[in-house]
Design an enzyme around this catalytic site. Structure first.
Site, PDB file in Angstrom:
ATOM      1  N   HIS A  55       1.207  -1.310  -0.049  1.00 15.44           N
ATOM      2  CA  HIS A  55      -0.202   0.255   0.107  1.00 15.44           C
ATOM      3  C   HIS A  55       0.638   1.079   0.269  1.00 15.44           C
ATOM      4  CE1 HIS A  55      -4.232  -2.258   1.552  1.00 15.44           C
ATOM      5  NE2 HIS A  55      -3.819  -2.996   0.351  1.00 15.44           N
ATOM      6  N   GLU A  57       0.995   3.650   2.294  1.00 13.15           N
ATOM      7  CA  GLU A  57       1.049   4.066   2.928  1.00 13.15           C
ATOM      8  C   GLU A  57       2.614   2.883   3.251  1.00 13.15           C
ATOM      9  OE1 GLU A  57      -2.938   3.934   4.135  1.00 13.15           O
ATOM     10  OE2 GLU A  57      -1.602   3.543   2.365  1.00 13.15           O
ATOM     11  N   CYS A  80      -6.391   1.334   6.159  1.00 10.72           N
ATOM     12  CA  CYS A  80      -6.861   0.419   6.279  1.00 10.72           C
ATOM     13  C   CYS A  80      -6.597  -0.860   7.658  1.00 10.72           C
ATOM     14  CB  CYS A  80      -6.433  -0.992   5.237  1.00 10.72           C
ATOM     15  SG  CYS A  80      -4.892  -1.759   4.757  1.00 10.72           S
ATOM     16  N   CYS A  89      -2.652  -1.562   7.249  1.00 11.18           N
ATOM     17  CA  CYS A  89      -1.026  -0.186   8.028  1.00 11.18           C
ATOM     18  C   CYS A  89      -0.980   0.707   8.476  1.00 11.18           C
ATOM     19  CB  CYS A  89      -1.539   1.244   6.482  1.00 11.18           C
ATOM     20  SG  CYS A  89      -1.094   0.884   4.452  1.00 11.18           S
ATOM     21  N   TRP A 175     -16.777  12.669 -38.097  1.00 14.83           N
ATOM     22  CA  TRP A 175     -16.056  13.084 -36.749  1.00 14.83           C
ATOM     23  C   TRP A 175     -16.898  14.261 -35.897  1.00 14.83           C
ATOM     24  CZ3 TRP A 175     -13.553   9.602 -34.272  1.00 14.83           C
ATOM     25  CH2 TRP A 175     -12.635   8.431 -34.899  1.00 14.83           C
ATOM     26  N   LEU A 209     -12.345  -0.400 -30.677  1.00 15.21           N
ATOM     27  CA  LEU A 209     -12.642  -0.382 -28.631  1.00 15.21           C
ATOM     28  C   LEU A 209     -12.362  -0.660 -28.517  1.00 15.21           C
ATOM     29  CD1 LEU A 209     -16.136  -2.024 -29.614  1.00 15.21           C
ATOM     30  CD2 LEU A 209     -15.757   0.966 -29.425  1.00 15.21           C
ATOM     31  N   GLU A 300     -20.412   3.348 -24.629  1.00 11.04           N
ATOM     32  CA  GLU A 300     -20.086   3.932 -26.083  1.00 11.04           C
ATOM     33  C   GLU A 300     -20.837   3.294 -26.806  1.00 11.04           C
ATOM     34  OE1 GLU A 300     -16.380   4.591 -27.580  1.00 11.04           O
ATOM     35  OE2 GLU A 300     -15.070   4.577 -25.795  1.00 11.04           O
ATOM     36  N   GLY A 302     -25.201   2.914 -29.157  1.00 14.45           N
ATOM     37  CA  GLY A 302     -25.865   4.348 -30.113  1.00 14.45           C
ATOM     38  C   GLY A 302     -27.865   4.735 -29.041  1.00 14.45           C
ATOM     39  N   LEU A 305     -29.474   1.297 -26.457  1.00 17.72           N
ATOM     40  CA  LEU A 305     -28.485   1.769 -25.870  1.00 17.72           C
ATOM     41  C   LEU A 305     -28.462   2.277 -24.611  1.00 17.72           C
ATOM     42  CD1 LEU A 305     -27.279  -0.668 -23.870  1.00 17.72           C
ATOM     43  CD2 LEU A 305     -25.658  -0.490 -25.284  1.00 17.72           C
TER      44      LEU A 305
END
Length: 378
Positions: A55, A57, A80, A89, A175, A209, A300, A302, A305
Site C-alpha cells: 500500500h 503508506e 486500512c 497499514c 467526426w 474499441l 459508447e 447508440g 442502448l
C-alpha cells in the site's frame, strides 16, 4: 482536534497527485498516495500499485526509514485496519512512530469505514480527516461505488452536435468532435476497466474499441457487447483485435449455436444472461461484470442502448463531447432514443458538474441526480 492548515492541504494535494499515478494499475483497489512529512520536509512518499501489493503508506514508510518517527502522514484515503492481501497499514504506522495523520476521506469499504482512524487515535496518533475530501471522493468514485455495491461505476460517453445528434441521417458519426476530444476519449478508455456497447454500433461502424493510449495498465480493457441474438460477425474488427483484450458477448438464452461456436473458437467469451423485450438485461450484465471485479464501465453506444441505460438507472455519470455543429432536420440518431420519457416531469434529472473547453469542442460532465442524492443521504 487541531484544524487543518494550508500546508496540510498542500501535502494532501500532493498525496492526491501521487495517487493518480496509480491510474490503470490498481483496480479493483483504490488509488492511494501517501506523503510523510517531518519538520516541514518530505521524508517519504509512495503510491499503490496492485501487482506490487504494498500500500501507499508502506512505500512511504520504507522510503522514510527512521525519519518516520514523529512525522505526519498525508494520505487521500483512510489507512486500512484489516488483514487483506497485505497487513493493516494502521499497525505499521503505529510501530513506525508516526505522530499525526491527515487524510482526505474515510474509506467507504465496510471493512474499514472509520475503524482505521479509531485504531490510530487509540494509539495516541492525532487524526485530521476531510481535507480535500471532494477531490479525493471523485478520484476514487468508481471504487467507492464498487466496494459498497459490487457493481461497477457506469459512465455514458457521447460525441454530439449542439442540437444533440450523435450521427448524421445515414448513421455516420465521424467526426462530430475534434482531435482533442478524441484524445480525451482514449484517456477515458484507459481509466476504465471495461467498455460496453451494443451490437448495432458494431454492425454500423465496425469499431476496434481499444485503448490506444499506450499507457501501462494492470488489466487490458475488457470489451463487452450486448448482442441478444449473437449477430456479432467473426470477421469484425473487434473480434480480429482479440489480442488487444478480452471480449465478452452478452446474449439471451435463445442464441445461435453455430455462431456461438465460431465466436468461442476465435476467443470471444459468450455469456448468456436474462433478456427482456428482446433485449439483453443491462442490470444483469453489470452484475456479471461486478462479479468479475470490474469497477468501472464506459458506455459508447447508440441511441437505443443509451436510453435503456439511462431508463434502467444504470448510469452514474454522463460525459458529452459537444462539437460546434448543428445538423437539424429529423435525424433518427439523438443521444438517447427508445420510447423516451413521455413528459418533462418524468425526464431523468441531472446535476451538471463541469464544462471544459477542448479545442473548439465542449466537454459537459453531469451526474444522475437521483444517484447523487441517494449517495448523500444518511
Amino acid at each position: 482536534m487541531p484544524r487543518a492548515t494550508d500546508n496540510d492541504e498542500r501535502f494532501v494535494r500532493y498525496a492526491l497527485e501521487l495517487a493518480g499515478r496509480g491510474c490503470g494499475l490498481v483496480s479493483p483497489n483504490p488509488m492511494v498516495g501517501a506523503v510523510l512529512v517531518r519538520d516541514g520536509q518530505i521524508v517519504g512518499e509512495g503510491f499503490h500499485r496492485y501487482q506490487e501489493q504494498k500500500h501507499a503508506e508502506t512505500w512511504a514508510l520504507e522510503h522514510a526509514g527512521s525519519a518516520a518517527q514523529g512525522s505526519t502522514l498525508f494520505v487521500n484515503l483512510e489507512p486500512c485496519s484489516h488483514q487483506g492481501r497485505t497487513p493493516p497499514c494502521t499497525g505499521q504506522l503505529i510501530r513506525a512512530g508516526v505522530a499525526r495523520v491527515v487524510a482526505a476521506m474515510l474509506d467507504p469499504n465496510p471493512l474499514v469505514a472509520g475503524s482505521g482512524f479509531q485504531s490510530l487515535q487509540a494509539a495516541g496518533i492525532t487524526v485530521e480527516a476531510g481535507v480535500c475530501e471532494a477531490e479525493a471522493s471523485k478520484l476514487n468514485e468508481a471504487y467507492g461505488k464498487f466496494i459498497q455495491t459490487r457493481l461497477p461505476f457506469v459512465t455514458l460517453k457521447a460525441g454530439m452536435t449542439l442540437d444533440g445528434k450523435i450521427a448524421q441521417a445515414d448513421g455516420r458519426s465521424q467526426w462530430i468532435t475534434e482531435e482533442a476530444s478524441r484524445q480525451r476519449v482514449q484517456q477515458l478508455r484507459f481509466e476504465s476497466d471495461a467498455l460496453l456497447t451494443g451490437v448495432g454500433t458494431l454492425l454500423a461502424d465496425d469499431p476496434l474499441l481499444t485503448d490506444r493510449t499506450g499507457l501501462p495498465r494492470r488489466r487490458r480493457l475488457l470489451r463487452a457487447v450486448l448482442d441478444v441474438s449473437l449477430r456479432l460477425s467473426p470477421d469484425s474488427r473487434l473480434v480480429r483485435s482479440r489480442d488487444e483484450g478480452e471480449i465478452l458477448a452478452f446474449c439471451g438464452k435463445e442464441r445461435r449455436p453455430a455462431r456461438q461456436r465460431q465466436l468461442e473458437e476465435l476467443g470471444v467469451e459468450v455469456v448468456p444472461v436474462a433478456a427482456r423485450d428482446g433485449k439483453v438485461d443491462l442490470p444483469a450484465v453489470l452484475r456479471e461484470l461486478g462479479r468479475r471485479d470490474v469497477t468501472s464501465v464506459l458506455i459508447e453506444a447508440g441511441p437505443a442502448l443509451n436510453f435503456e441505460a439511462l431508463r434502467s438507472g444504470c448510469v452514474d455519470k454522463l460525459l458529452c463531447f459537444v462539437g460546434p455543429r448543428i445538423l437539424g432536420g429529423h435525424s433518427p440518431l439523438p443521444l438517447a432514443g427508445g420510447e423516451g420519457f413521455v413528459v418533462l416531469d418524468q425526464a431523468l434529472r441531472l446535476r451538471f458538474a463541469s464544462v471544459e473547453r477542448l479545442g473548439d469542442d465542449l466537454l459537459v460532465e453531469a451526474y444522475v441526480a437521483a444517484k447523487q442524492e441517494s449517495a448523500a443521504a444518511p
